[in-house]
Write an enzyme that holds these catalytic residues in place. Structure first.
Site, PDB file in Angstrom:
ATOM      1  CB  ALA A   1      10.873   7.295 -29.317  1.00  0.00           C
TER       2      ALA A   1
ATOM      3  CG  LEU B   1      16.419   2.987 -23.070  1.00  0.00           C
ATOM      4  CD1 LEU B   1      17.218   1.654 -22.421  1.00  0.00           C
ATOM      5  CD2 LEU B   1      17.147   4.037 -23.264  1.00  0.00           C
ATOM      6  CG  ASP B   2      12.283   5.731 -21.859  1.00  0.00           C
ATOM      7  OD1 ASP B   2      13.498   5.518 -21.627  1.00  0.00           O
ATOM      8  OD2 ASP B   2      12.104   6.718 -22.567  1.00  0.00           O
TER       9      ASP B   2
ATOM     10  CD  GLU C   1       8.150  -0.497 -28.314  1.00  0.00           C
ATOM     11  OE1 GLU C   1       7.343  -0.170 -27.152  1.00  0.00           O
ATOM     12  OE2 GLU C   1       8.770   0.290 -28.735  1.00  0.00           O
ATOM     13  CG  ASP C   2       6.887   0.153 -22.638  1.00  0.00           C
ATOM     14  OD1 ASP C   2       7.595   0.553 -23.817  1.00  0.00           O
ATOM     15  OD2 ASP C   2       6.570   0.814 -21.790  1.00  0.00           O
TER      16      ASP C   2
ATOM     17  CE  LYS D   1       3.814   4.287 -19.240  1.00  0.00           C
ATOM     18  NZ  LYS D   1       3.498   2.894 -18.471  1.00  0.00           N
TER      19      LYS D   1
END
Ligand code: B16
Ligand code: MG
Length: 217
Positions: free
Chosen positions: A115, A10-11, A169-170, A45
Site C-alpha cells: 500500500a 513490504l512493511d 502478508e502481515d 498496519k
C-alpha cells in the site's frame, strides 16, 4: 496449485518500517494532543495513509476538513521519509533475500504488493530493487487493502493468473485482500490474528521453496 509467482507485502514482511510509521504518527499525534500508543499503531498496519489519519483523528475525537487532513498526512509523511531515508540493507528482515533468491533461481516470478507510496525509496535504500520482476504499490493502485486491487495488479504485471500466485502478508486487511484476489496466502505473524491465511509463520526465514510447495491450498 502450480506455483508461478510470489507477491510480497513490504512493511512487516521484508522490512520493519512499522516502527518508523509509529514514530512519525506519534509525532503528529503529540502535536495534536492526541494520545497514541504502540497498541493503537497495530490498527494502522497495511492501512493507507489517508485511512490512517482518519483513525488517528477518531482517537482524538477530531473532525477537521479534508484540506487539514491532507496537511497532517503530508507532515507525517515528511517525518516518515526522513526516517526511511536513513535505512540500510541491515534492516532487511532475516531470510527475505535468501527465500526470494531461491524462488527466482527456480524460475518463480517475484513482485511487491504494498500500500505504501514510499515503496521505491525503501527498496532503493535497502538495495533490493533488482529482486522483483514487478512492483505494485500505492503509486499505481487506488483501492486500499482489503480490496484485492494491489495483488491483482501485481499478478497482471507478472503476466500470471491469480490462482498461480502466493501472497505473503502481515496485516489482517492484507490477508483478506489476498483471499479476495483468489490467491493463496502465507501469513507473517500470529496464527490467532491472521486466521484467514492458508498457513502462518513468524517470518520469511522459516520458509524454503520446498516448504511452500507443501502448504495445503
Ligand atoms: P505510505 P504495506 C503499508 O505498507 C503500511 O503497513 C501502512 O502502515 C502504511 O500506512 C501504508 O503502507 C501506506 O504507506 O504512507 O508510505 O504510502 O504493509 O502495504 O507494505
Ligand atoms: Mg504489511
Amino acid at each position: 496449485m502450480v506455483l508461478k509467482g510470489c507477491i510480497f507485502d513490504l512493511d512487516g514482511v521484508i522490512v520493519d518500517t512499522a516502527k518508523y510509521h509509529f514514530l512519525a504518527w506519534k509525532r503528529l499525534a503529540d502535536q495534536l494532543h492526541i494520545k497514541f500508543t504502540v497498541n493503537n499503531n497495530e490498527r494502522l498496519k497495511g492501512v493507507s495513509r489517508m485511512d490512517s489519519i482518519e483513525i488517528i483523528l477518531e482517537l482524538g475525537n477530531m473532525r477537521p476538513d479534508l484540506k487539514k487532513k491532507e496537511e497532517y498526512a503530508a507532515l507525517k509523511n515528511k517525518w516518515y521519509v526522513e526516517y526511511i531515508t536513513k535505512m540500510t540493507p541491515d534492516e532487511i528482515l532475516p531470510g527475505s533475500t535468501e527465500l526470494i533468491n531461491e524462488l527466482r533461481r527456480a524460475g518463480i516470478k517475484t513482485a511487491i504488493g504494498s500500500a505504501s507510496k514510499n515503496t521505491p525509496l525503501i527498496l532503493r535504500r535497502v538495495g533490493i530493487e533488482k529482486l522483483f520482476d514487478a512492483v505494485a504499490d500505492g503509486n499505481v493502485v487506488h483501492k486500499a487493502k482489503p480490496d484485492p486491487e494491489v495483488f491483482l495488479a501485481a499478478a497482471r504485471m507478472l503476466g500470471l493468473k491469480p490462482r498461480c500466485c502466493i501472497v505473503f502478508e502481515d496485516a489482517i486487511a492484507g490477508v483478506q485482500a489476498a483471499v479476495n484476489a483468489g490467491m493463496a496466502c502465507v501469513g507473517i505473524g500470529s496464527p490467532a490474528i491472521l486466521s484467514k491465511a492458508n498457513c502462518v509463520v513468524p517470518g520469511l526465514k522459516e520458509l524454503t521453496l520446498e516448504k511452500l510447495l507443501q502448504i495445503k491450498i
